[in-house]
Design an enzyme around this catalytic site. Structure first.
Site, mmCIF file in Angstrom:
data_model
loop_
_atom_site.group_PDB
_atom_site.id
_atom_site.type_symbol
_atom_site.label_atom_id
_atom_site.label_comp_id
_atom_site.label_asym_id
_atom_site.label_seq_id
_atom_site.Cartn_x
_atom_site.Cartn_y
_atom_site.Cartn_z
ATOM 1 N N SER A 156 -8.198 7.334 1.393
ATOM 2 C CA SER A 156 -8.541 6.094 2.146
ATOM 3 C C SER A 156 -9.529 6.627 3.430
ATOM 4 O O SER A 156 -9.442 7.509 3.975
ATOM 5 C CB SER A 156 -7.062 5.635 2.621
ATOM 6 O OG SER A 156 -7.278 4.722 3.608
ATOM 7 N N TYR A 179 1.570 6.228 7.207
ATOM 8 C CA TYR A 179 0.910 5.809 5.827
ATOM 9 C C TYR A 179 -0.381 6.682 5.772
ATOM 10 O O TYR A 179 -0.591 7.682 4.945
ATOM 11 C CB TYR A 179 0.685 4.658 5.621
ATOM 12 C CG TYR A 179 -0.458 4.282 4.586
ATOM 13 C CD1 TYR A 179 0.117 4.493 3.344
ATOM 14 C CD2 TYR A 179 -1.597 3.849 4.969
ATOM 15 C CE1 TYR A 179 -1.073 4.227 2.508
ATOM 16 C CE2 TYR A 179 -2.585 3.584 4.095
ATOM 17 C CZ TYR A 179 -2.277 3.958 2.613
ATOM 18 O OH TYR A 179 -3.340 3.780 1.993
ATOM 19 N N LYS A 220 -2.034 10.342 3.513
ATOM 20 C CA LYS A 220 -3.400 10.360 3.014
ATOM 21 C C LYS A 220 -3.923 11.560 3.369
ATOM 22 O O LYS A 220 -4.540 12.456 2.624
ATOM 23 C CB LYS A 220 -4.071 9.092 3.265
ATOM 24 C CG LYS A 220 -3.644 7.974 2.554
ATOM 25 C CD LYS A 220 -3.876 8.111 0.748
ATOM 26 C CE LYS A 220 -2.934 6.851 0.334
ATOM 27 N NZ LYS A 220 -2.302 7.221 -1.037
HETATM 28 P P1 NAD Z 1 -0.226 -0.783 -4.966
HETATM 29 O O1 NAD Z 1 1.232 -0.981 -3.961
HETATM 30 O O2 NAD Z 1 -0.581 -2.153 -5.758
HETATM 31 O O3 NAD Z 1 -0.016 0.340 -6.153
HETATM 32 C C1 NAD Z 1 0.646 1.346 -5.841
HETATM 33 C C2 NAD Z 1 1.591 1.509 -7.069
HETATM 34 O O4 NAD Z 1 2.591 2.622 -6.762
HETATM 35 C C3 NAD Z 1 2.852 0.282 -7.020
HETATM 36 O O5 NAD Z 1 2.709 -0.282 -8.423
HETATM 37 C C4 NAD Z 1 4.188 0.843 -7.059
HETATM 38 O O6 NAD Z 1 5.024 0.268 -7.648
HETATM 39 C C5 NAD Z 1 3.818 2.533 -7.273
HETATM 40 N N1 NAD Z 1 4.690 3.392 -6.616
HETATM 41 C C6 NAD Z 1 4.871 3.674 -5.326
HETATM 42 N N2 NAD Z 1 5.721 4.576 -5.071
HETATM 43 C C7 NAD Z 1 6.103 4.975 -6.342
HETATM 44 C C8 NAD Z 1 6.823 6.245 -6.839
HETATM 45 N N3 NAD Z 1 7.756 6.887 -6.089
HETATM 46 N N4 NAD Z 1 7.099 6.456 -8.164
HETATM 47 C C9 NAD Z 1 6.252 5.772 -9.058
HETATM 48 N N5 NAD Z 1 5.380 4.689 -8.705
HETATM 49 C C10 NAD Z 1 5.418 4.379 -7.156
HETATM 50 O O7 NAD Z 1 -1.235 -0.356 -4.228
HETATM 51 P P2 NAD Z 1 -2.829 -0.254 -4.388
HETATM 52 O O8 NAD Z 1 -3.447 -1.307 -3.384
HETATM 53 O O9 NAD Z 1 -3.107 -0.443 -5.832
HETATM 54 O O10 NAD Z 1 -3.154 1.222 -3.737
HETATM 55 C C11 NAD Z 1 -2.991 2.072 -4.968
HETATM 56 C C12 NAD Z 1 -3.367 3.524 -4.068
HETATM 57 O O11 NAD Z 1 -4.618 3.428 -3.346
HETATM 58 C C13 NAD Z 1 -2.346 3.802 -3.141
HETATM 59 O O12 NAD Z 1 -1.921 5.289 -2.999
HETATM 60 C C14 NAD Z 1 -2.779 3.642 -1.972
HETATM 61 O O13 NAD Z 1 -2.348 4.112 -0.572
HETATM 62 C C15 NAD Z 1 -4.282 3.596 -1.967
HETATM 63 N N6 NAD Z 1 -5.293 2.816 -1.052
HETATM 64 C C16 NAD Z 1 -5.090 1.586 -1.068
HETATM 65 C C17 NAD Z 1 -6.031 0.767 -0.205
HETATM 66 C C18 NAD Z 1 -5.954 -0.559 -0.140
HETATM 67 O O14 NAD Z 1 -6.214 -1.263 0.829
HETATM 68 N N7 NAD Z 1 -5.354 -1.426 -1.302
HETATM 69 C C19 NAD Z 1 -6.935 1.615 0.487
HETATM 70 C C20 NAD Z 1 -7.035 2.943 0.435
HETATM 71 C C21 NAD Z 1 -6.115 3.596 -0.309
HETATM 72 N N1 UFG Z 2 -7.539 -9.005 9.914
HETATM 73 C C1 UFG Z 2 -7.209 -10.366 10.876
HETATM 74 N N2 UFG Z 2 -6.165 -11.180 10.495
HETATM 75 C C2 UFG Z 2 -5.369 -10.670 9.432
HETATM 76 C C3 UFG Z 2 -5.522 -9.641 8.815
HETATM 77 C C4 UFG Z 2 -6.410 -8.622 9.090
HETATM 78 O O1 UFG Z 2 -8.192 -10.447 11.814
HETATM 79 O O2 UFG Z 2 -4.389 -11.595 9.403
HETATM 80 C C5 UFG Z 2 -8.532 -8.137 10.481
HETATM 81 C C6 UFG Z 2 -8.089 -6.785 11.158
HETATM 82 O O3 UFG Z 2 -7.969 -6.785 12.393
HETATM 83 C C7 UFG Z 2 -9.320 -5.966 10.610
HETATM 84 C C8 UFG Z 2 -9.734 -6.635 9.190
HETATM 85 O O4 UFG Z 2 -9.425 -7.770 9.454
HETATM 86 O O5 UFG Z 2 -10.342 -6.158 11.622
HETATM 87 C C9 UFG Z 2 -9.224 -5.829 7.969
HETATM 88 O O6 UFG Z 2 -7.697 -5.598 8.119
HETATM 89 P P1 UFG Z 2 -7.069 -5.259 6.874
HETATM 90 O O7 UFG Z 2 -5.754 -5.452 7.365
HETATM 91 O O8 UFG Z 2 -7.506 -6.096 5.713
HETATM 92 O O9 UFG Z 2 -7.532 -4.026 6.610
HETATM 93 P P2 UFG Z 2 -7.503 -2.659 7.477
HETATM 94 O O10 UFG Z 2 -8.912 -2.209 7.577
HETATM 95 O O11 UFG Z 2 -6.726 -2.659 8.640
HETATM 96 O O12 UFG Z 2 -6.750 -1.541 6.698
HETATM 97 C C10 UFG Z 2 -7.058 -1.336 5.108
HETATM 98 C C11 UFG Z 2 -5.700 -0.759 4.516
HETATM 99 C C12 UFG Z 2 -5.452 0.584 4.858
HETATM 100 C C13 UFG Z 2 -6.606 1.502 4.773
HETATM 101 C C14 UFG Z 2 -7.731 0.967 5.463
HETATM 102 C C15 UFG Z 2 -8.871 1.856 5.317
HETATM 103 O O13 UFG Z 2 -4.860 -1.921 4.847
HETATM 104 O O14 UFG Z 2 -4.566 1.078 4.127
HETATM 105 O O15 UFG Z 2 -8.184 -0.381 5.070
HETATM 106 O O16 UFG Z 2 -9.242 1.981 4.113
HETATM 107 F F1 UFG Z 2 -6.204 2.512 5.241
#
Ligand code: NAD
Ligand code: UFG
Length: 343
Positions: free
Chosen positions: A129, A154, A158
């Site tokens: 991330s 969290y 990463k």
């Molecule tokens: P998500 O929660 O939809 O998917 C993650 C999946 O992992 C879920 O289906 C959950 O059930 C499964 N899981 C969690 N713990 C587990 C375990 N112990 N064993 C087996 N399965 C398990 O999340 P996502 O948004 O699809 O994210 C996928 C990956 O990308 C994650 O590692 C997340 O940290 C990373 N990531 C997501 C974002 C974002 O904003 N969505 C940003 C950066 C990185």
């Molecule tokens: N925001 C609002 N109102 C809301 C939600 C978000 O104003 O209700 C704003 C936040 O302050 C930020 C922007 O919208 O400025 C984006 O916020 P998000 O919560 O959607 O995303 P973040 O950038 O905070 O974090 C996301 C993921 C993290 C990841 C990060 C970088 O949630 O897991 O992007 O990849 F680490």
């Protein structure tokens, strides 16, 4: 034709994992999904099947369960590469339950990596991330930008897992690892059949906006309008989840014949403010999103967007979708599935 490669997708029923399964299947890969369903539903597999005509083989397994992992690899001896999405990802929850986050994400991943190497599978794509850059030293953020300690457990999982993988690879040259640092994934499959299905009240911007649009939530709180950005609201690099999905397929192609660790940002290279996203959503969908300026959210940074040049140069990947399509696809998914994947 070369034989179909078998890819294990951990977390494959989740948001990014399920979209990646669609892209993998459409590109001819044989897909095995592992998930413990802690944050996803089996229904996403039905949707993958509806879109692609193929249902991935599914194992309801927790990555902490070593014996179950062993059985999976024994039953699926052809797995040549693992895309590791499985993990807990809620920033706020990780501050309240740090042990659970370190245990699930770190201990679970260590079990997975050990079982992988025991079965001779050392090709790995890891979901990292942009959070590993902390408050970034410069934007656009290149992969050389120094890492800084994230402000929550969290994010720390990463950065720690990245470090662990670099050390594993330094000690064993057979590992072939790609670390993908995602920026802000939004959007949904253009069919409206698959998308993000958050539990409870969403923390992230786009699912919050779509639930305001559907009338489930009253108004959007904009967290701060006094940042050092053009309109004072936070700037992020939003990326369509289907572009991310393609980024994983490109990574598999890139990995052929390589060793060591390669790092890529997956972003568009464009930063949009919170209000830019609100207005893009309104114009893409012909809707009005009521919002109110609120205080800053703890731990937020002002501005974060990628340089996406390395991914384009080294693996020929470039985001194709713009903010309007991200907004239209997010809304199509929400309006076609007001209760997500259901119970
Ligand atoms: P998500 O929660 O939809 O998917 C993650 C999946 O992992 C879920 O289906 C959950 O059930 C499964 N899981 C969690 N713990 C587990 C375990 N112990 N064993 C087996 N399965 C398990 O999340 P996502 O948004 O699809 O994210 C996928 C990956 O990308 C994650 O590692 C997340 O940290 C990373 N990531 C997501 C974002 C974002 O904003 N969505 C940003 C950066 C990185
Ligand atoms: N925001 C609002 N109102 C809301 C939600 C978000 O104003 O209700 C704003 C936040 O302050 C930020 C922007 O919208 O400025 C984006 O916020 P998000 O919560 O959607 O995303 P973040 O950038 O905070 O974090 C996301 C993921 C993290 C990841 C990060 C970088 O949630 O897991 O992007 O990849 F680490």
């Amino acid at each position: 034709m070369p034989e179909k490669q078998t890819i294990l997708v951990t977390g494959g029923t989740g948001f990014i994992g399920s979209h990646t399964c669609v892209e993998l299947i459409e590109q001819g890969y044989d897909v095995v999904v592992l998930d413990n369903l802690v944050n996803s539903k089996v229904e996403s597999l039905n949707r993958i099947e509806r879109i692609t005509g193929t249902r991935p083989r599914f194992y309801e397994v927790d990555i902490l369960d070593r014996e179950a992992l062993e059985r999976l690899f024994a039953e699926e001896p052809d797995i040549s590469c693992v895309i590791h999405f499985a993990g807990l990802k809620a920033v706020g929850e990780s501050c309240k339950k740090p042990w659970e986050y370190y245990h699930n994400n770190i201990a679970g991943s260590l079990e997975l990596f050990d079982v992988m190497r025991a079965h001779g599978c050392k090709n790995l794509i890891f979901s990292s991330s942009a959070t590993v850059y902390g408050d970034p030293e410069f934007v656009p953020i290149t992969e050389e930008c120094p890492k800084h300690t994230p402000t929550n457990p969290y994010g720390k999982t990463k950065t720690m897992l990245e470090d662990i993988l670099v050390d594993l690879s330094a000690a064993d040259a057979e590992w072939n690892i790609v670390l993908l640092r995602y920026f802000n994934p939004i959007g949904a499959h253009p069919s409206g059949l698959m998308g993000e299905d958050p539990n409870g009240i969403p923390n992230n911007l786009m699912p919050y906006i779509t639930q305001v649009a559907s009338g489930k939530l009253e108004e959007l709180g904009v967290f701060g309008d006094d940042y050092d950005t053009p309109d004072g609201t936070g700037v992020r690099d939003y990326i369509h989840v289907m572009d991310l999905a393609v980024g994983h397929v490109k990574s598999i192609e890139f990995m052929a014949g390589k060793h060591g660790v390669n790092v890529f940002n997956l972003g568009t290279g464009i930063g949009y403010s919170v209000l830019d996203v609100v207005h893009a959503f309104e114009s893409a969908n012909g809707l009005t999103i009521p919002y109110r300026i609120k205080p800053r959210r703890a731990g937020d940074i002002a501005c974060c967007y990628a340089s996406a040049e390395k991914a384009e140069r080294d693996m020929g990947w470039k985001a194709q979708y713009g903010i309007e399509e991200m907004c239209a696809d997010s809304w199509r998914w929400q309006s076609m599935n007001p209760d997500g994947y259901g119970d």
